[in-house]
Enzyme design. Structure first.
Site, mmCIF file in Angstrom:
data_model
loop_
_atom_site.group_PDB
_atom_site.id
_atom_site.type_symbol
_atom_site.label_atom_id
_atom_site.label_comp_id
_atom_site.label_asym_id
_atom_site.label_seq_id
_atom_site.Cartn_x
_atom_site.Cartn_y
_atom_site.Cartn_z
ATOM 1 N N CYS A 98 0.792 -1.305 -0.034
ATOM 2 C CA CYS A 98 -0.081 0.209 -0.052
ATOM 3 C C CYS A 98 0.993 1.247 0.212
ATOM 4 O O CYS A 98 1.922 1.206 0.817
ATOM 5 C CB CYS A 98 -0.784 0.003 1.334
ATOM 6 S SG CYS A 98 -1.891 1.298 1.301
ATOM 7 N N PHE A 204 -7.713 6.860 -1.667
ATOM 8 C CA PHE A 204 -8.366 7.839 -2.485
ATOM 9 C C PHE A 204 -7.477 8.544 -3.407
ATOM 10 O O PHE A 204 -6.355 8.076 -3.430
ATOM 11 C CB PHE A 204 -8.554 8.948 -1.031
ATOM 12 C CG PHE A 204 -7.147 9.595 -0.645
ATOM 13 C CD1 PHE A 204 -6.195 10.443 -1.473
ATOM 14 C CD2 PHE A 204 -6.547 9.067 0.521
ATOM 15 C CE1 PHE A 204 -5.143 10.934 -0.881
ATOM 16 C CE2 PHE A 204 -5.612 9.635 1.083
ATOM 17 C CZ PHE A 204 -4.665 10.661 0.324
ATOM 18 N N GLU A 206 -6.959 12.408 -4.504
ATOM 19 C CA GLU A 206 -7.181 13.865 -3.973
ATOM 20 C C GLU A 206 -6.505 14.752 -4.695
ATOM 21 O O GLU A 206 -5.379 14.962 -5.099
ATOM 22 C CB GLU A 206 -6.663 13.966 -2.486
ATOM 23 C CG GLU A 206 -6.887 15.267 -1.677
ATOM 24 C CD GLU A 206 -6.732 14.988 -0.275
ATOM 25 O OE1 GLU A 206 -7.240 14.419 0.467
ATOM 26 O OE2 GLU A 206 -5.718 15.686 0.073
ATOM 27 N N HIS A 328 4.420 2.058 1.642
ATOM 28 C CA HIS A 328 4.659 2.243 3.076
ATOM 29 C C HIS A 328 4.194 1.166 4.051
ATOM 30 O O HIS A 328 4.299 0.825 5.200
ATOM 31 C CB HIS A 328 3.859 3.535 3.933
ATOM 32 C CG HIS A 328 2.408 3.700 3.318
ATOM 33 N ND1 HIS A 328 1.948 4.890 2.872
ATOM 34 C CD2 HIS A 328 1.519 2.794 3.262
ATOM 35 C CE1 HIS A 328 0.786 4.907 2.562
ATOM 36 N NE2 HIS A 328 0.547 3.747 2.838
ATOM 37 N N ASN A 329 3.899 -0.196 3.251
ATOM 38 C CA ASN A 329 3.846 -1.515 3.760
ATOM 39 C C ASN A 329 4.642 -2.627 2.996
ATOM 40 O O ASN A 329 4.291 -3.036 2.032
ATOM 41 C CB ASN A 329 2.344 -1.924 3.826
ATOM 42 C CG ASN A 329 1.290 -1.340 4.599
ATOM 43 O OD1 ASN A 329 1.780 -0.344 5.473
ATOM 44 N ND2 ASN A 329 0.133 -1.550 4.382
ATOM 45 N N PRO A 377 0.186 11.386 3.168
ATOM 46 C CA PRO A 377 -1.210 11.890 2.960
ATOM 47 C C PRO A 377 -1.609 12.162 4.506
ATOM 48 O O PRO A 377 -1.617 11.596 5.492
ATOM 49 C CB PRO A 377 -1.775 10.671 2.688
ATOM 50 C CG PRO A 377 -0.955 9.421 2.955
ATOM 51 C CD PRO A 377 0.286 10.233 3.102
ATOM 52 N N HIS A 403 3.955 7.724 7.893
ATOM 53 C CA HIS A 403 3.369 7.406 6.603
ATOM 54 C C HIS A 403 2.064 8.221 6.562
ATOM 55 O O HIS A 403 1.279 8.246 5.421
ATOM 56 C CB HIS A 403 3.254 5.852 6.573
ATOM 57 C CG HIS A 403 1.820 5.358 7.137
ATOM 58 N ND1 HIS A 403 1.310 5.785 8.560
ATOM 59 C CD2 HIS A 403 0.842 4.636 6.484
ATOM 60 C CE1 HIS A 403 0.243 5.127 8.636
ATOM 61 N NE2 HIS A 403 0.021 4.164 7.586
#
Lengths: 480, 136
Positions: A98, A204, A206, A328-329, A377, A403
Site C-alpha cells: 500500500c 483515495f 485527492e 509504506h507497507n 497523506p 506514513h
C-alpha cells in the site's frame, strides 16, 4: 504511559522488561500529546511484541503516527539481521505495498477551480472503486505474471504512462526479486482485472494545492511551487496482497510451530531468513509490491486522461508529471550501518515510509543530490505533505519516517458520532469537493478520526527523521 | 448465538458467543458478512458446500472466515446462511447466498482479511466465545 522513559524531546524508550521476552528496547518517536494518544490503545504493547522477535537489530521502532494494528503496530519499523533474523507477514500486512504517489501539474488553483466539478466527475467516471468493481484493464494469467515481475514498467509498456515515470518511482517502478511461481492460484484469481482500481477504506485520489513551501531549494528540484495543483493517489495491491498475506500466514504459522517459536501474537508468525519459506514469502510479497505500483500507475493514467479531457491539450502541456511513488507497507533487504559495520538487514515497514538521504543508492538520480521525496497523506480536511529523507533517519530509524496522520478514533465510533452527509457539506463549505459512493465511509474517514498530521510531521522533523518540503491542502477528494 | 462489534483504532473487530462450536463458527461468518452488507439484502439463490481442516480451532476460524472472503473476492459470491458442522478441527458447511452485485447489495465495508491478532476460540461458561479483528 507507565513503563516508558523519555529519551529526548521527541523520543521515548520502552525498556527491555516491559514485557517478557523482549530482546531489544522499543523506541517511539512522539511528543507528549502523541504519546498520550498512542498509549490509549494497544499499540505500545505491539511495539513490545515486535521486540521479542529473533534477530531484531537495535530496537523495535514506532513512528509518531503509531496506532493499534494487528501484529506490528501501524507505524512500526523493525530491522532483522540476515543471520539469525526473520521475516514476518505480520510486519507488512495484508495490503502489501500500500502506498502513495504524488502527481504534479503546471496548473494553478485558479486554472483548475473553474472546472473542478468536471474534473472530479471525469476521475470518478474513469476510476473503478469499491468492492466487486472490476478494473478496465483485462489481465489474463500471462499478463498478471508480467505485472508481478515488471510492476509499473510493464503497465507503462501497455500504454498507461510514459517511460519517464519510471525514474520517479521507488526502485525504478520494479521491485526486484519477484517470482510468480511462489503465489497461489487464488492470488491469480483475486488479482484478475483489479489493476487500476482504487479499492475502499482509507484509499483515495485527492486534488490538492501547494499551500506552503518550507525548503525552496529542494522544492525547486522536486518541481513544486506555491499555488500549484497536485494530485495524490493512495492505493495498494488489492486482492493480490490480501491473498498472499493470508496464504503465507498459514505457511509461517506452521514454521513457527515447527521451530517452537514463542509468539506474543499469532499474527507475528515468521520464518527465519535464509529458509525456503522466508525466501518464498519475499518472492511472493514482491509480486504484490509490483502489482501495487502497477495499480497506482494505471490510476495515474486515468487521472491524466481526466485532466486532458477537462482542461484540454495533453498531459505534457498540462505538466501532469510524477513526483514520486513510495510504498509504506513492505519488507526489503537494505544496507544499514550498525555499530560501525555495514550490514544487510531485512527492514519491515508497516505504515512507515522510507526516508533516504541524499546520495542513497536506492533513490532516483534526479533526487540524488537532495534526498528521497517522502509523501505523507493527511486526512481529507486538513493537509498533506512532501517531506525529504535525512541522514538522521539512517542513524535513528533504519531510514524511515511516518506514513500519514494515523487514526485516533475507531471506525465504529466515527460512524456513530459523525454523519457522512453533514461532513460532506462541511467540507464543501470549506471549498473541498467530496465524492464517495458511501456516506458511512466518509464518516469513518472524517478528519476528527485522525491525529493532526501537522503535529506528526513536526515531530518527524524535530526527531530528525525527515524534513518538511511542502504542504498541500485538499480541494477535491474521491473515495471508494 | 450473539455477536457485537468491538472497537479497534484502525480496523474492526467482532465478538461472538454461542452455545456450540458450530453456532460459533456460523455466528462469526454472519457477523463478518453483516459488516460487509446488510444480510437482509442477500437472496438465497446459490448453494455451495465447503470443508476445511486445520490443526487447531483458531486456525480453523482464520481459514473459515478468509475462505468466505476469498469466495466473495474471487468468485463474486456472498452468503447469508451457513449450515455448519464441526468435528476434530474440521468444518463442513452448506452455504446459501447469491452472486454479489455492488449496486444492489450496497457495500458497507470492504474487509481485506480476518487476522490472527487476538484471535482465540475459547470456552466461556457453558458455551463458546471468539474475538476476531478484521483488516479493513
Amino acid at each position: 504511559m507507565e513503563g516508558l522513559r523519555k529519551k529526548g524531546k521527541y523520543k521515548w524508550e520502552l525498556p527491555v522488561g516491559y514485557r517478557p521476552g523482549m530482546r531489544v528496547p522499543g523506541c517511539i518517536f512522539a511528543d507528549e500529546e502523541l504519546m498520550e494518544l498512542a498509549a490509549e490503545d494497544r499499540a505500545i504493547e505491539q511495539v513490545a511484541n515486535v521486540a521479542t522477535l529473533p534477530g531484531i537489530v537495535k530496537c523495535s521502532l514506532a513512528m509518531p503516527d503509531i496506532h493499534w494494528g494487528y501484529g506490528f503496530p501501524i507505524g512500526g519499523v523493525a530491522a532483522f539481521q540476515q543471520k539469525d533474523g526473520i521475516v514476518s507477514p505480520g510486519g507488512v500486512g495484508f495490503d502489501i505495498s500500500c502506498g502513495v504517489r504524488l502527481v504534479k501539474t503546471s496548473l494553478s488553483e485558479n486554472d483548475v477551480r473553474v472546472r473542478l466539478d468536471e474534473l472530479v466527475f471525469e476521475m470518478n467516471r474513469r476510476i473503478p472503486k469499491g468492492l466487486g468493481i472490476k478494473g478496465r484493464i483485462k489481465t489474463p494469467e500471462q499478463l498478471l505474471k508480467k505485472l508481478f515481475t515488471g510492476g509499473a514498467r510493464e503497465v507503462i509498456r501497455m500504454g498507461y504512462g510514459i517511460e519517464q515515470d519510471l525514474e520517479r518511482i521507488e526502485l525504478g517502478g520494479v521491485y526486484p526479486g519477484a517470482n510468480p511461481e511462489k503465489v497461489s492460484a487464488r492470488v491469480f484469481e483475486r488479482g484478475k482485472d483489479q489493476v487500476g482500481t482504487l479499492g475502499s477504506g482509507n484509499h483515495f485520489v485527492e486534488v490538492q494545492v501547494v499551500e506552503r513551501v518550507f525548503l525552496p531549494d529542494v522544492a525547486k528540484i522536486f518541481g513544486l511551487f506555491e499555488g500549484q495543483v497536485t494530485v495524490m493517489i493512495h492505493s495498494g495491491s488489492r486482492g493480490v496482497g490480501h491473498q498472499i498475506c493470508t496464504d503465507y500466514l498459514g505457511v509461517m504459522d506452521k514454521v513457527s510451530k515447527r521451530i517452537g517459536a514463542e509468539l506474543p501474537d499469532r499474527q507475528l508468525a515468521y520464518a527465519p531468513l535464509g529458509t525456503k519459506e522466508a525466501d518464498d514469502y519475499m518472492e511472493a510479497m514482491t509480486c504484490a509490491a509490483n502489482y501495487a505500483v502497477a495499480n497506482r500507475q494505471a490510476l495515474t493514467h486515468w487521472v491524466r486522461e481526466s485532466f486532458e479531457r477537462v482542461y484540454g491539450g495533453n498531459v505534457r502541456a498540462l505538466g501532469v508529471d510524477l513526483l514520486f511513488d513510495v510504498s509504506h507497507n513492505i519488507a526489503r533487504i537494505e544496507r544499514h550501518r550498525v555499530d560501525g559495520k555495514e550490514l544487510n538487514l531485512c527492514v519491515h515497514r508497516k505504515g512507515a515510509t522510507a526516508s533516504f538521504p541524499a546520495g542513497h543508492p536506492d533513490i532516483p538520480s534526479a533526487y540524488a543530490g537532495v534526498g528521497q521525496p517522502v509523501i505523507i497523506p493527511g486526512d481529507m480536511g486538513t493537509c498533506s505533505y512532501v517531506l525529504i529523507g535525512t541522514e538522521g533517519a539512517m542513524r535513528e530509524s533504519f531510514g524511515s519516517t511516518c506514513h500519514g496522520a494515523g487514526r485516533v478514533m475507531s471506525r465504529s465510533k466515527a460512524k456513530k458520532t459523525i454523519r457522512g452527509e453533514e461532513l460532506k457539506r462541511r467540507l464543501e463549505s470549506e471549498g473541498i469537493i467530496v465524492m464517495s459512493g458511501k456516506p458511512s465511509l466518509l464518516a469513518e474517514e472524517a478528519p476528527e478520526a485522525y491525529k493532526d498530521v501537522r503535529r506528526v510531521v513536526d515531530v518527524c522533523e524535530g526527531a530528525g527523521i525527515s524534513k518538511k518540503v511542502a504542504m498541500m491542502r485538499p480541494i477535491a477528494v474521491l473515495k471508494g | 448465538m450473539e455477536f457485537r462489534t468491538i472497537e479497534h483504532t484502525a480496523d474492526i473487530g467482532v465478538e461472538v458467543t454461542a452455545d456450540s462450536l458450530g453456532e460459533l463458527f456460523r455466528g462469526a461468518a454472519l457477523a463478518m458478512v453483516s459488516l460487509i452488507v446488510d444480510l437482509g439484502k442477500i437472496e438465497g439463490k446459490i448453494e455451495r458446500e465447503i470443508s476445511l481442516k486445520a490443526d487447531d480451532l483458531d486456525e480453523l476460524m482464520f481459514m473459515w472466515l478468509n475462505e468466505i472472503l476469498y469466495l466473495l473476492s474471487a468468485k463474486g459470491l456472498i452468503f447469508k446462511e451457513f449450515d455448519v458442522s464441526i468435528s476434530d478441527c474440521c468444518i463442513s458447511s452448506k452455504m446459501i447466498g447469491e452472486k454479489f452485485t455492488p449496486e444492489r447489495h450496497k457495500v458497507k465495508e470492504e474487509i481485506k482479511a480476518a487476522t490472527y491478532h487476538e484471535l482465540g476460540v475459547e470456552r466461556r461458561n457453558e458455551g463458546w466465545m471468539v474475538r476476531v479483528i478484521f483488516d479493513v
